[in-house]
Design a protein around this motif. Sequence first.
Motif, PDB file in Angstrom:
ATOM      1  N   ILE A  11     -25.071  27.119  10.617  1.00 17.47           N
ATOM      2  CA  ILE A  11     -24.934  27.098  12.246  1.00 17.47           C
ATOM      3  C   ILE A  11     -23.781  27.723  12.897  1.00 17.47           C
ATOM      4  O   ILE A  11     -22.483  27.459  12.027  1.00 17.47           O
ATOM      5  CB  ILE A  11     -24.828  25.315  12.810  1.00 17.47           C
ATOM      6  CG1 ILE A  11     -26.192  24.910  12.086  1.00 17.47           C
ATOM      7  CG2 ILE A  11     -24.599  25.340  14.089  1.00 17.47           C
ATOM      8  CD1 ILE A  11     -26.150  23.564  11.807  1.00 17.47           C
ATOM      9  N   LEU A  12     -23.727  28.278  13.705  1.00 19.58           N
ATOM     10  CA  LEU A  12     -22.552  28.952  14.345  1.00 19.58           C
ATOM     11  C   LEU A  12     -21.643  27.784  14.887  1.00 19.58           C
ATOM     12  O   LEU A  12     -21.825  26.978  15.674  1.00 19.58           O
ATOM     13  CB  LEU A  12     -22.767  30.025  15.600  1.00 19.58           C
ATOM     14  CG  LEU A  12     -23.773  31.250  15.154  1.00 19.58           C
ATOM     15  CD1 LEU A  12     -23.932  32.084  16.395  1.00 19.58           C
ATOM     16  CD2 LEU A  12     -22.678  31.881  14.348  1.00 19.58           C
ATOM     17  N   ARG A  13     -20.291  27.870  14.250  1.00 15.35           N
ATOM     18  CA  ARG A  13     -19.165  26.973  14.625  1.00 15.35           C
ATOM     19  C   ARG A  13     -18.561  27.134  15.999  1.00 15.35           C
ATOM     20  O   ARG A  13     -18.321  28.370  16.303  1.00 15.35           O
ATOM     21  CB  ARG A  13     -18.115  26.899  13.678  1.00 15.35           C
ATOM     22  CG  ARG A  13     -18.925  26.514  12.373  1.00 15.35           C
ATOM     23  CD  ARG A  13     -19.199  24.963  12.341  1.00 15.35           C
ATOM     24  NE  ARG A  13     -19.470  24.388  11.125  1.00 15.35           N
ATOM     25  CZ  ARG A  13     -20.449  24.114  10.533  1.00 15.35           C
ATOM     26  NH1 ARG A  13     -21.447  25.125  10.675  1.00 15.35           N
ATOM     27  NH2 ARG A  13     -20.757  23.693   9.502  1.00 15.35           N
ATOM     28  N   PRO A  14     -18.244  26.080  16.627  1.00 17.60           N
ATOM     29  CA  PRO A  14     -17.389  26.590  17.962  1.00 17.60           C
ATOM     30  C   PRO A  14     -16.229  26.969  17.375  1.00 17.60           C
ATOM     31  O   PRO A  14     -15.539  26.752  16.214  1.00 17.60           O
ATOM     32  CB  PRO A  14     -17.145  25.119  18.474  1.00 17.60           C
ATOM     33  CG  PRO A  14     -17.466  24.114  17.648  1.00 17.60           C
ATOM     34  CD  PRO A  14     -18.624  24.836  16.500  1.00 17.60           C
ATOM     35  N   TYR A  15     -15.308  27.796  18.115  1.00 21.24           N
ATOM     36  CA  TYR A  15     -13.753  28.085  18.078  1.00 21.24           C
ATOM     37  C   TYR A  15     -13.165  27.126  18.846  1.00 21.24           C
ATOM     38  O   TYR A  15     -12.669  26.898  19.878  1.00 21.24           O
ATOM     39  CB  TYR A  15     -13.688  29.419  18.729  1.00 21.24           C
ATOM     40  CG  TYR A  15     -12.223  29.962  18.138  1.00 21.24           C
ATOM     41  CD1 TYR A  15     -11.931  30.585  17.097  1.00 21.24           C
ATOM     42  CD2 TYR A  15     -11.344  29.949  19.104  1.00 21.24           C
ATOM     43  CE1 TYR A  15     -10.509  31.130  16.699  1.00 21.24           C
ATOM     44  CE2 TYR A  15      -9.905  30.290  18.880  1.00 21.24           C
ATOM     45  CZ  TYR A  15      -9.746  30.909  17.695  1.00 21.24           C
ATOM     46  OH  TYR A  15      -8.307  31.230  17.330  1.00 21.24           O
TER      47      TYR A  15
ATOM     48  N   LEU B 133     -14.658  33.901  23.422  1.00 17.61           N
ATOM     49  CA  LEU B 133     -14.524  32.842  22.449  1.00 17.61           C
ATOM     50  C   LEU B 133     -15.197  31.406  23.309  1.00 17.61           C
ATOM     51  O   LEU B 133     -15.831  30.901  22.867  1.00 17.61           O
ATOM     52  CB  LEU B 133     -13.133  32.599  22.079  1.00 17.61           C
ATOM     53  CG  LEU B 133     -12.736  33.351  20.989  1.00 17.61           C
ATOM     54  CD1 LEU B 133     -11.109  33.105  20.845  1.00 17.61           C
ATOM     55  CD2 LEU B 133     -13.520  33.248  19.808  1.00 17.61           C
ATOM     56  N   TRP B 136     -18.894  31.774  23.300  1.00 15.29           N
ATOM     57  CA  TRP B 136     -19.634  31.526  22.287  1.00 15.29           C
ATOM     58  C   TRP B 136     -19.472  30.097  21.672  1.00 15.29           C
ATOM     59  O   TRP B 136     -20.306  29.315  21.079  1.00 15.29           O
ATOM     60  CB  TRP B 136     -19.236  32.405  21.258  1.00 15.29           C
ATOM     61  CG  TRP B 136     -19.799  33.713  21.396  1.00 15.29           C
ATOM     62  CD1 TRP B 136     -19.134  34.811  21.990  1.00 15.29           C
ATOM     63  CD2 TRP B 136     -21.214  34.097  21.890  1.00 15.29           C
ATOM     64  NE1 TRP B 136     -19.968  35.884  22.335  1.00 15.29           N
ATOM     65  CE2 TRP B 136     -21.101  35.511  22.251  1.00 15.29           C
ATOM     66  CE3 TRP B 136     -22.193  33.305  21.263  1.00 15.29           C
ATOM     67  CZ2 TRP B 136     -22.579  36.224  22.275  1.00 15.29           C
ATOM     68  CZ3 TRP B 136     -23.563  34.189  21.637  1.00 15.29           C
ATOM     69  CH2 TRP B 136     -23.537  35.623  21.829  1.00 15.29           C
ATOM     70  N   THR B 137     -18.022  29.663  21.966  1.00 12.83           N
ATOM     71  CA  THR B 137     -17.783  28.118  21.354  1.00 12.83           C
ATOM     72  C   THR B 137     -18.882  27.129  21.918  1.00 12.83           C
ATOM     73  O   THR B 137     -19.038  26.164  21.362  1.00 12.83           O
ATOM     74  CB  THR B 137     -16.501  27.898  21.740  1.00 12.83           C
ATOM     75  OG1 THR B 137     -15.647  28.799  20.989  1.00 12.83           O
ATOM     76  CG2 THR B 137     -15.998  26.500  21.497  1.00 12.83           C
ATOM     77  N   PHE B 138     -19.263  27.190  23.337  1.00 14.69           N
ATOM     78  CA  PHE B 138     -19.927  26.298  23.998  1.00 14.69           C
ATOM     79  C   PHE B 138     -21.285  26.479  24.122  1.00 14.69           C
ATOM     80  O   PHE B 138     -22.158  25.953  24.848  1.00 14.69           O
ATOM     81  CB  PHE B 138     -19.260  26.090  25.256  1.00 14.69           C
ATOM     82  CG  PHE B 138     -17.931  25.206  25.368  1.00 14.69           C
ATOM     83  CD1 PHE B 138     -17.927  24.016  25.322  1.00 14.69           C
ATOM     84  CD2 PHE B 138     -16.644  25.968  25.077  1.00 14.69           C
ATOM     85  CE1 PHE B 138     -16.755  23.151  24.954  1.00 14.69           C
ATOM     86  CE2 PHE B 138     -15.585  25.216  25.160  1.00 14.69           C
ATOM     87  CZ  PHE B 138     -15.528  23.897  24.910  1.00 14.69           C
ATOM     88  N   ALA B 140     -23.090  29.041  21.402  1.00 20.07           N
ATOM     89  CA  ALA B 140     -23.742  29.573  20.147  1.00 20.07           C
ATOM     90  C   ALA B 140     -24.019  28.432  19.081  1.00 20.07           C
ATOM     91  O   ALA B 140     -25.136  28.391  18.595  1.00 20.07           O
ATOM     92  CB  ALA B 140     -22.654  30.372  19.400  1.00 20.07           C
ATOM     93  N   PRO B 141     -23.273  27.368  19.124  1.00 19.25           N
ATOM     94  CA  PRO B 141     -23.703  26.154  18.112  1.00 19.25           C
ATOM     95  C   PRO B 141     -24.898  25.599  18.469  1.00 19.25           C
ATOM     96  O   PRO B 141     -25.705  24.918  17.825  1.00 19.25           O
ATOM     97  CB  PRO B 141     -22.764  25.153  18.417  1.00 19.25           C
ATOM     98  CG  PRO B 141     -21.471  25.880  18.836  1.00 19.25           C
ATOM     99  CD  PRO B 141     -21.815  27.054  19.579  1.00 19.25           C
TER     100      PRO B 141
END
Lengths: 142, 389
Positions: A11-15, B133, B136-138, B140-141
């Motif tokens: 699963i794509l992880r948050p940064y 970022l 994608w952070t908020f 992509a999951p």
Amino acid sequence: MKMTYVQGIPILRPYIDFDNEEFWKAHQEGKLVFQQCKNCGLTVHRPRPMCPRCLDTEPNWVESTGLGKIYSWTTFRYDRAAYPGIQVPYIVVLVDMVEGVRMLSNLEGVEPEDIEVGMPVEVFFDRVDDDLVLPKFKRRET
Amino acid sequence: MTSFKNRAAVVGIGLSPFTENCGKTELRTTCETIKTALEDAGLTPRDVDGMIKQTDDASDEHAVTSAMGMPNLTYYGETRWNGAPCGMMMRAAIGIAAGSCHTVVICRAVNGGSKLRTVPSMRTSGQMSTSDLLHWTFHAPFGLSVETGSVAMMTRKYMAQYGIDKDAFGDIVNVCRENGARNPDGFFYQKEMTLDEYQKSDMLIDPLRKLDCRQEMDGAAAFIVTSLERARDLKQTPIAILGAAQATLPDTESMAGLYRKDIAGMPEVAAVGKRIFEMAGVTPADIDTAQLDDSYSPLVPIQLEELGFCQKGEGVPFCSGGDQIRLNGKIPVNTAGGSLGEGHIHNMNHIIEAVRQLRGTSINQVKDASLGLVVSGAGGPASGLILGR
């Protein structure tokens, strides 16, 4: 509809960084928190380094009621246009929370035909992997 | 106040074929299209002293100057994402008007079909910017890993807000494909689409069908921009830059600002439109062709609303049946086919077609076209351009 994750595809992880770590950490304890400015009280999502209204840099992290309404949604139906780690179909929603912020998440337990703008929803927490808990939404009976 | 209005002109254009796999590096197609554009202008690499590229583009100015032997480059920079192309024109015009350079190359190449891209996609790249970022952070999951999903949610809200029917965007796709089917330079040459095909097209990300979405392909485009005085001595009819602007606002994101109060609109396009119309001193009624961002078909009616070609919420009825946006319509849109009907090179080809119309060399020529409008990056960081001859 429940989401099914494909074995072997992460699963794509948050940064996670200094600005947003409190948001993600709270999920491990089953809490949804939003950033609220200590100075002027504005609640925002997503977390950010500075209050966009008064430019103060000291936030409080306040627990959300977890309650909101669907603002918009989409169903990922076609595997080649979706994230390969999640089986299609799956639903992505924008939820307007009672705290006045909007968040993006998934909706489970509802068929796409039954979703409408304004539908009441509430948060639940899904441990999708050993180290990752995601705040997701389900229909709220009113 | 000094303005760059009517100080710079497009004098050369270059467009590669659109293919699924061109079998070349992006640097090579960049250089090939620059060569075509220079030949079109009657200039050489020695004449170039400026270069503007797009932030995602792989071919850096030092790679191009080395590859093409450009000994005089002293002005360069880049603009962002899909919203770059008209902004690139603006940077070129500003550099020229300010006296920082005389002749600027603008270029963009993407191997989107073959995926032989020099810059890896954002989702695998370790080199994301802060805004990427955040995005994608908020997102992509939760499985929102492609921008199409953001456009789908914007479209859903737009449909709910204005009572728009399922499949209502088919007429827009149809007009783009109709124009593109006559365009031998395009990917969809001689491939008209029927509304029946549209309605049977796969639902990708509800409510967007496959045919609502631009197809990734390999392609490249380049422009030569120089001062209006120098342009008058060159081969081609100078096509003057009369207005250009960019806009980024709070909550702007790539393709759709999902966190603003009302997502069924494009305030960036409205901001760009206001500025370019003011600068050029014209109104929507004066515009002869509009080359709009049609990366996704629902973007077109919303742009028409935000630019003032019709009222808010009336974009879809305006496009219904397609006659008002066809060649003889009130405002001919994407006359070479745009992204949906000509090819997808992140809106660069839209400017190429605006220039062809004003030169009088379009395959779908609008009679006496003298003012052309272009929008890049609708829904996200947008830019706009008004060209005239």
